[in-house]
Design a protein around this motif. Structure first.
Motif, PDB file in Angstrom:
ATOM      1  N   PHE A 159      21.930  51.192  49.020  1.00  0.00           N
ATOM      2  CA  PHE A 159      21.544  51.121  47.620  1.00  0.00           C
ATOM      3  C   PHE A 159      20.091  51.348  47.175  1.00  0.00           C
ATOM      4  O   PHE A 159      19.697  52.131  46.166  1.00  0.00           O
ATOM      5  CB  PHE A 159      21.365  50.449  46.471  1.00  0.00           C
ATOM      6  CG  PHE A 159      23.291  50.006  45.982  1.00  0.00           C
ATOM      7  CD1 PHE A 159      24.056  50.870  45.764  1.00  0.00           C
ATOM      8  CD2 PHE A 159      24.235  48.878  47.103  1.00  0.00           C
ATOM      9  CE1 PHE A 159      25.570  50.746  44.755  1.00  0.00           C
ATOM     10  CE2 PHE A 159      25.394  48.893  46.676  1.00  0.00           C
ATOM     11  CZ  PHE A 159      26.012  49.910  45.850  1.00  0.00           C
ATOM     12  N   ILE A 194      23.135  44.414  41.613  1.00  0.00           N
ATOM     13  CA  ILE A 194      24.365  45.105  41.933  1.00  0.00           C
ATOM     14  C   ILE A 194      24.825  44.012  40.560  1.00  0.00           C
ATOM     15  O   ILE A 194      25.841  42.571  41.064  1.00  0.00           O
ATOM     16  CB  ILE A 194      25.236  45.466  43.086  1.00  0.00           C
ATOM     17  CG1 ILE A 194      24.169  45.893  43.946  1.00  0.00           C
ATOM     18  CG2 ILE A 194      26.116  45.797  42.961  1.00  0.00           C
ATOM     19  CD1 ILE A 194      24.391  45.808  45.603  1.00  0.00           C
ATOM     20  N   ASN A 220      31.498  45.582  38.018  1.00  0.00           N
ATOM     21  CA  ASN A 220      30.945  46.654  37.159  1.00  0.00           C
ATOM     22  C   ASN A 220      31.355  47.497  35.963  1.00  0.00           C
ATOM     23  O   ASN A 220      31.053  48.992  35.964  1.00  0.00           O
ATOM     24  CB  ASN A 220      31.001  48.059  38.870  1.00  0.00           C
ATOM     25  CG  ASN A 220      32.351  48.692  38.623  1.00  0.00           C
ATOM     26  OD1 ASN A 220      32.949  48.756  38.030  1.00  0.00           O
ATOM     27  ND2 ASN A 220      32.332  48.644  39.765  1.00  0.00           N
ATOM     28  N   ASP A 241      26.684  50.218  37.520  1.00  0.00           N
ATOM     29  CA  ASP A 241      26.610  50.337  38.941  1.00  0.00           C
ATOM     30  C   ASP A 241      25.578  49.309  39.017  1.00  0.00           C
ATOM     31  O   ASP A 241      25.524  49.053  40.246  1.00  0.00           O
ATOM     32  CB  ASP A 241      26.900  52.010  39.549  1.00  0.00           C
ATOM     33  CG  ASP A 241      27.769  52.834  39.417  1.00  0.00           C
ATOM     34  OD1 ASP A 241      28.706  51.486  38.935  1.00  0.00           O
ATOM     35  OD2 ASP A 241      27.661  53.993  39.108  1.00  0.00           O
ATOM     36  N   ARG A 297      28.293  57.976  42.301  1.00  0.00           N
ATOM     37  CA  ARG A 297      28.892  57.275  43.428  1.00  0.00           C
ATOM     38  C   ARG A 297      29.556  58.145  44.354  1.00  0.00           C
ATOM     39  O   ARG A 297      29.660  57.893  45.816  1.00  0.00           O
ATOM     40  CB  ARG A 297      30.638  57.071  42.352  1.00  0.00           C
ATOM     41  CG  ARG A 297      29.935  55.519  41.789  1.00  0.00           C
ATOM     42  CD  ARG A 297      31.490  55.317  41.289  1.00  0.00           C
ATOM     43  NE  ARG A 297      30.862  54.343  40.321  1.00  0.00           N
ATOM     44  CZ  ARG A 297      31.859  53.546  39.172  1.00  0.00           C
ATOM     45  NH1 ARG A 297      32.985  53.683  39.670  1.00  0.00           N
ATOM     46  NH2 ARG A 297      31.783  52.401  38.818  1.00  0.00           N
ATOM     47  N   THR A 323      29.163  56.741  48.105  1.00  0.00           N
ATOM     48  CA  THR A 323      30.121  57.557  49.053  1.00  0.00           C
ATOM     49  C   THR A 323      29.901  58.061  50.471  1.00  0.00           C
ATOM     50  O   THR A 323      30.559  56.942  51.848  1.00  0.00           O
ATOM     51  CB  THR A 323      31.597  57.844  48.047  1.00  0.00           C
ATOM     52  OG1 THR A 323      31.424  57.356  46.791  1.00  0.00           O
ATOM     53  CG2 THR A 323      32.596  57.407  49.238  1.00  0.00           C
ATOM     54  N   TYR A 360      35.670  52.739  44.708  1.00  0.00           N
ATOM     55  CA  TYR A 360      34.701  52.292  44.656  1.00  0.00           C
ATOM     56  C   TYR A 360      34.019  51.365  44.905  1.00  0.00           C
ATOM     57  O   TYR A 360      32.863  50.670  44.991  1.00  0.00           O
ATOM     58  CB  TYR A 360      34.117  52.702  42.920  1.00  0.00           C
ATOM     59  CG  TYR A 360      32.602  52.250  42.913  1.00  0.00           C
ATOM     60  CD1 TYR A 360      31.703  53.517  43.145  1.00  0.00           C
ATOM     61  CD2 TYR A 360      31.959  51.779  42.078  1.00  0.00           C
ATOM     62  CE1 TYR A 360      30.824  53.040  43.181  1.00  0.00           C
ATOM     63  CE2 TYR A 360      30.723  51.276  41.933  1.00  0.00           C
ATOM     64  CZ  TYR A 360      29.785  52.203  42.885  1.00  0.00           C
ATOM     65  OH  TYR A 360      28.410  51.536  42.670  1.00  0.00           O
ATOM     66  N   GLU A 361      35.205  50.252  44.198  1.00  0.00           N
ATOM     67  CA  GLU A 361      35.526  48.965  44.827  1.00  0.00           C
ATOM     68  C   GLU A 361      34.572  48.843  45.930  1.00  0.00           C
ATOM     69  O   GLU A 361      33.931  47.572  46.588  1.00  0.00           O
ATOM     70  CB  GLU A 361      35.931  47.984  44.552  1.00  0.00           C
ATOM     71  CG  GLU A 361      35.870  47.350  43.517  1.00  0.00           C
ATOM     72  CD  GLU A 361      37.342  47.181  42.760  1.00  0.00           C
ATOM     73  OE1 GLU A 361      37.861  46.249  43.588  1.00  0.00           O
ATOM     74  OE2 GLU A 361      37.705  46.642  41.729  1.00  0.00           O
ATOM     75  N   THR A 381      30.832  49.971  47.302  1.00  0.00           N
ATOM     76  CA  THR A 381      30.152  49.170  47.238  1.00  0.00           C
ATOM     77  C   THR A 381      30.391  47.743  47.477  1.00  0.00           C
ATOM     78  O   THR A 381      29.152  47.719  48.171  1.00  0.00           O
ATOM     79  CB  THR A 381      29.901  48.035  45.448  1.00  0.00           C
ATOM     80  OG1 THR A 381      31.409  49.041  44.797  1.00  0.00           O
ATOM     81  CG2 THR A 381      29.344  48.675  44.151  1.00  0.00           C
ATOM     82  N   GLN A 393      26.945  46.867  50.847  1.00  0.00           N
ATOM     83  CA  GLN A 393      26.655  46.132  50.805  1.00  0.00           C
ATOM     84  C   GLN A 393      26.391  45.003  51.437  1.00  0.00           C
ATOM     85  O   GLN A 393      25.541  43.889  52.011  1.00  0.00           O
ATOM     86  CB  GLN A 393      26.073  44.849  49.603  1.00  0.00           C
ATOM     87  CG  GLN A 393      26.735  45.573  48.196  1.00  0.00           C
ATOM     88  CD  GLN A 393      27.016  44.398  46.858  1.00  0.00           C
ATOM     89  OE1 GLN A 393      27.172  42.961  47.433  1.00  0.00           O
ATOM     90  NE2 GLN A 393      28.411  44.661  46.513  1.00  0.00           N
TER      91      GLN A 393
END
Ligand code: ARG
Length: 565
Positions: A2, A30, A34, A38, A85, A89, A483-484, A487, A491
């Motif tokens: 990020f 984060i 979300n 985000d 996003r 991604t 997206y979940e 993310t 991380q």
């Protein structure tokens, strides 16, 4: 991952708020959900005078959105940001594709050496739950250091010295059986030890003989040492097999018996520092000033003790390995001992005393097998494997498809044990519960393995129709599930870094469970087969990346990732 987004936010906010970019970056989080954004900045963390709610509102309104940060709104004292996003991604998936099994690894430890001492069971005594915890926590720590570029050495410090080994030798004359010794040295030596200890309670002369025998070992008597060495070698050979089942290999089998001349030097240093008092011929280390009591370091017959050996070993280890760091994974039941030890090496002025770290952990209650409450590691693993095998057999159709059910059951059983052990903060005690840990649902090892196998099966079934393509059009991953996952994948490098910092296994375990849940819900909604070709390709790349990260994490916690079950 990020970073680019955080910097982008911080650069603008720095101008608006006057706070340094670095402080702002540190204040960006984060959010757990979300729904609002985000990324979020908690304004009070910037320590700027004024009303945080008002400031958040003003700055959010003044913030100019762009290609990277697409929206900024305030809620209370927070500013919530939406990021592009697609940019994230693309970056995450291509990074994982490039680094694969090494995603999230660093070179931070390059040129540095760490020794991780763990497991350290006692010969002729049970390998109890405490040793098991040390073994699996220690192995994770060892793997983590390696993943960060350290030259890591795994060391097993066996309890293989002391009067009890004199007693064992005396006992072997009476109760020993050569065949049994060779067949299962760990079990047989334990049986002998139990029998002779009972006999010694009745007949104290046996204790005198044991002391005399041990004294001859300390004096280097060859015959006495030969028998002891045989017990040790056979036990190590057997342990090696069991450790191999847990994917553990020790670079060094050391042990209390291996500590030598440095103990004499250590004793002199302790005396010179005025820390030694004498009582009836025995020497005591006096750490009362530090509220660490008075402990014997030399018996009246001149033999040494556990603490003496640890201090001597510390010196010898440094002289031999020149480490930058050394970690002792030892139960919290030995906190006092470890404190005395660390204090002693500090007081005698070893210049490298600050390189030592004790990593402790709590008790396991109620670990037992059908054979009883004296549990050997082997028994434990056998039992969990059996139970797992039975669970697998319940689903006949699936069972038929598993290529090596024995091995699969073994790995699943071990996964169950390891994940339960790492579920909470190390220091917490926990109750062992077969039922709970072997479930394929909930926060368990089998659940994580199951998720991994599902991801493998998506790849298998796509073969021939869809390929893993790093250039897939990821703009087609529009679902919130996607997206979940992204993310979470983004991380992972931070999760590894945080686990290394805290040496808390639960950090990586909670991450793996969260990723598994995210994958499970995505699988229901986002199919690969049957989707239009370009969508299928993007989805496959995402699942492939999730699989790579889960595999990476499983390996670090010491588990073999299963490909089918
Ligand atoms: N063998 C010891 C025990 O089972 C653990 C050794 C821990 N390591 C150390 N350097 N003291 O209690």
């Amino acid at each position: 991952m990020f970073d680019e987004f955080k910097t982008s936010i911080a650069t603008q906010l720095a101008v608006l708020t006057g706070a340094p970019v670095k402080d702002i970056v540190d204040a960006i989080e984060i959010p757990r959900s979300n729904a609002h954004g985000d990324l979020a900045v908690t304004i009070p963390r910037l320590r700027i005078k004024g009303n945080p709610v008002q400031m958040a509102k003003d700055w959010a309104e003044a913030f100019k959105v762009d290609e990277v940060i697409t929206n900024a709104v305030s809620t209370g004292p927070y500013i919530n940001f939406r990021i592009n996003r697609q940019v994230l991604t693309r970056k995450v998936l291509s990074d994982i594709h490039k680094t694969q099994d090494k995603y999230g690894w660093t070179n931070e430890g390059a040129g540095k050496r760490v020794i991780v001492e763990f497991s350290s069971p006692n010969i002729a005594k049970p390998f109890h739950a405490g040793h098991l915890r040390s073994t699996i926590i220690g192995n994770l720590i060892y793997n983590l250091y390696k993943a960060n570029g350290w030259d890591a050495i795994s060391m097993n410090y066996l309890g293989d010295w002391g009067k009890q080994y004199g007693l064992l030798a005396v006992g072997f004359e009476r109760f020993g059986n050569e065949e049994k010794l060779v067949a299962d040295p760990i079990l047989h030596l334990f049986e002998v030890y139990v029998a002779i200890s009972a006999a010694a309670k009745e007949d104290d002369s046996l204790n005198d003989r044991a002391r005399a025998y041990f004294k001859s070992m300390e004096d280097g008597d060859e015959a006495a040492l030969a028998l002891w060495k045989r017990f040790r070698d056979l036990s190590i050979a057997k342990y090696k097999d069991t450790y191999a089942r847990l994917n553990i290999k020790f670079d060094v089998y050391s042990g209390e018996s291996q500590v030598g001349e440095a103990m004499t030097r250590a004793m002199t240093m302790l005396e010179e520092c005025g820390l030694i008092t004498e009582s009836e011929g025995a020497k005591l280390l006096n750490l009362e000033k530090y509220k660490l009591g008075v402990t014997p370091v030399k018996k009246s017959d001149g033999t040494t003790l556990y603490l003496t050996r640890d201090i001597g070993a510390a010196i010898e280890r440094f002289e031999k390995y020149d480490f930058d760091k050394i970690i002792y994974v030892v139960s919290s039941q030995q906190d006092m001992h470890m404190k005395q030890f660390l204090k002693a090496i500090d007081l005698i002025g070893l210049p490298y005393a600050n390189r030592f770290q004790h990593v402790n952990y709590g008790l396991v209650r109620g670990m037992s097998t059908r054979r009883g409450t004296v549990v050997f590691l082997d028994d434990m693993l056998r039992e969990s494997k059996e139970i797992m095998h039975n669970v697998m057999r319940e689903n006949e159709k699936k069972y038929e498809q598993v290529t090596d059910p024995e091995h699969t059951a073994d790995v699943l059983g071990i996964s169950a044990i390891i994940v339960q052990d790492m579920l909470a903060k190390r220091i917490k005690d926990y109750d062992f519960d077969w039922k709970r840990i072997l479930s394929f649902e909930g926060d368990t090892g089998p659940y994580i393995q199951y998720t991994h196998t599902r991801l493998c099966s998506i790849e298998r079934r796509a073969q021939g129709t869809v390929k893993v393509n790093p250039d897939a059009d990821v703009s087609l991953l529009t679902e919130k599930h996607a997206y979940e996952i992204v993310t979470l994948l983004a991380q992972y490098p931070d999760v590894l870094a945080n686990t290394l910092r805290s040496l808390e296994p639960c950090t990586i375990i909670h991450y793996m469970l969260e990723l598994s849940r995210a994958v499970s819900s995505a699988i229901e909604q986002m199919r690969v087969l049957g989707a239009p070709e370009d969508v299928a390709e993007a989805r496959l790349l995402m699942y492939w990346s999730a699989r790579a990260v889960l595999k990476n994490a499983l390996t670090i916690i010491g588990l073999e990732p299963l490909t089918c079950m």
